[in-house]
Enzyme design. Sequence first.
Site, PDB file in Angstrom:
ATOM      1  CB  CYS A 188      -1.028  -0.017   1.263  1.00 18.89           C
ATOM      2  SG  CYS A 188      -1.607  -1.647   1.447  1.00 18.89           S
ATOM      3  CG  HIS A 235      -5.859   1.813   0.197  1.00 18.92           C
ATOM      4  ND1 HIS A 235      -4.984   2.228  -0.101  1.00 18.92           N
ATOM      5  CD2 HIS A 235      -5.868   0.950   1.096  1.00 18.92           C
ATOM      6  CE1 HIS A 235      -3.788   1.656   0.296  1.00 18.92           C
ATOM      7  NE2 HIS A 235      -4.361   0.779   1.083  1.00 18.92           N
TER       8      HIS A 235
END
Lengths: 185, 397
Positions: free
Chosen positions: B84, B339
């Site tokens: 991420c 995200h």
Amino acid sequence: MSREEKVSQRELFDKQMKEFEEFVESMKDSLGLPTFPDMKSGALQWYDQRWITTRFVISVEGIKEFFDKLIDGKFVTTKCRSCGELYFPPQKDCPKCRKSDMEWVELSREGELLTYTQINVKPYSFSHYDDYIVGIVRLPEGINVTAWIRADDPSKLRIGMKMRLEIVRRKPENYITYEWVPAEE
Amino acid sequence: MARDVAIVGVGHSRYGVRSDVNIGELAWESISMALDDAGLEQRDIEYFVVSSVGGWSSEYLPAVVIGEYSGLTPKGTARVEAACASGSAAVKLAYDMVASGSVDIAMAIGLEKMNESPTPTVVEFIGRAGNYFWEFHNFGLTFPGYYALYATAYMDRYGATEEDLCLAAVKNHYYGARNPKAHFQKEVTLEKCMSSRYIAWPLKLYDCSPITDGSSAVILASGEVARELTDTPVWIEAIGHASDTANLSKRDDFTYLRAARLAAEQAYMQAGILDGYEMYKYFDVAEVHDCFTIAEVMAYEDLRFAKPGEGHKMLRDGETYIGGKIPVNLSGGLKAKGHPIGATGVGMVAELTNQLLQRVEKDRQAPIEKGRAIAHNVGGTGHYAYVTILSLDRPGR
């Protein structure tokens, strides 16, 4: 409610996918193409006509003693003969002293619960299970072991409680692994 | 001697379920925006880095697919992965290309198209983001599950509650509702968050960031080139970076992310501002990695905005809204803006550039007085961490 009566996330998902695929097949029959409008946006989508399933083949040759001992009901790991560093999960090489001379030592089967969670929304390959609890337990040797905890309600557990490791057969896959069992109320 | 590097153009797609575009089209939205913003042509970009994790999407080599679609071919490229935090890794690589003198102008492009796969498949892929055999294969941990291990330990040690965590969701949805590029543009109430179902106990649906498609892009230039291109360069003052064990059981403490703490200290050292637990005083605004609400709480502490154990109190006291000690995640954060894994870090830098230049929507614009902003981008469950400091002032001058 018995376990058998409950619909697993896998059954639900597989059913949804089957319905979706039947819908795409019907589109393909009439249009000649596997295209369909997205349910929310209406944007045109193509349903992939090529697919694979993937399973990996992982070498455990360097740590086979772990599995040999697990079959015998023992829980072991590697300790560096040169510097004394203890490793869990077991590993073949000691990066600390850059030697690869390990001995196998038995580990404590009791420890204290460090933290835990219950997995409610499951990955596809675990979606046939009921919600399961995973915890990390610290052994007196100062190393931590992650495993399922045999309990049905996470709110009944507490950090610091004593846990005991049991070697079990994981169903329905039917392979030997280990899990934590609360050793106190 | 490393050269100064400035951001001279940024682009940011709408985040969300982007069934209206494919991977090339989604990337182009940000790339064209960044080129327009910088007043540059594709031929001016000497190298482009693509951050994308993939697995859930069809294109196996996204860098060249994006390059071809966007007219960046035949410039050099690579895809980078730091889970991420991939986006920040891309910014770091582009920064190093320019700082080293290897090129004068480089682009970092973040992209993820997660909704090409069904949710259980995506949950599977992200759950494998740790130590595959000893965590996932045998015990089926999920990404919310890993962070839930931190939430359980944090709440136990510091007396934080599920309500405290939900306050991060309420704040981030409040700002997401004011960001037209956010995945979720609706406010949520504390009650709604508290009554949502458990995803990984004690984390509930509204504690979790969504599965999002999106892209983002930033163009970096050397100080001299930047001065020719723009009157408003935003300088990259520092980038701290660190990693932690793949296997969470190798860690001692589940109340903070060691990698994030190290990356922050490193960035503060580079900027020459490391002191105490009131680091918010150096910044006008922050974007922090709130993939789960507990992650935002730990971010406050790992960035030294609060002492260990006091991060949740900043939420209780509303200190991270505009008007508080430091506004955090005015974009809506990962929680509400969304995200898209590889796009997130680049998107943070794009957002903070726009914040510093006072170009965002009025009701989510931070007052810019100090001229500094900070991005905190975590990969996996604290497996990777990058902390990036942006400044309106040229470093060291």
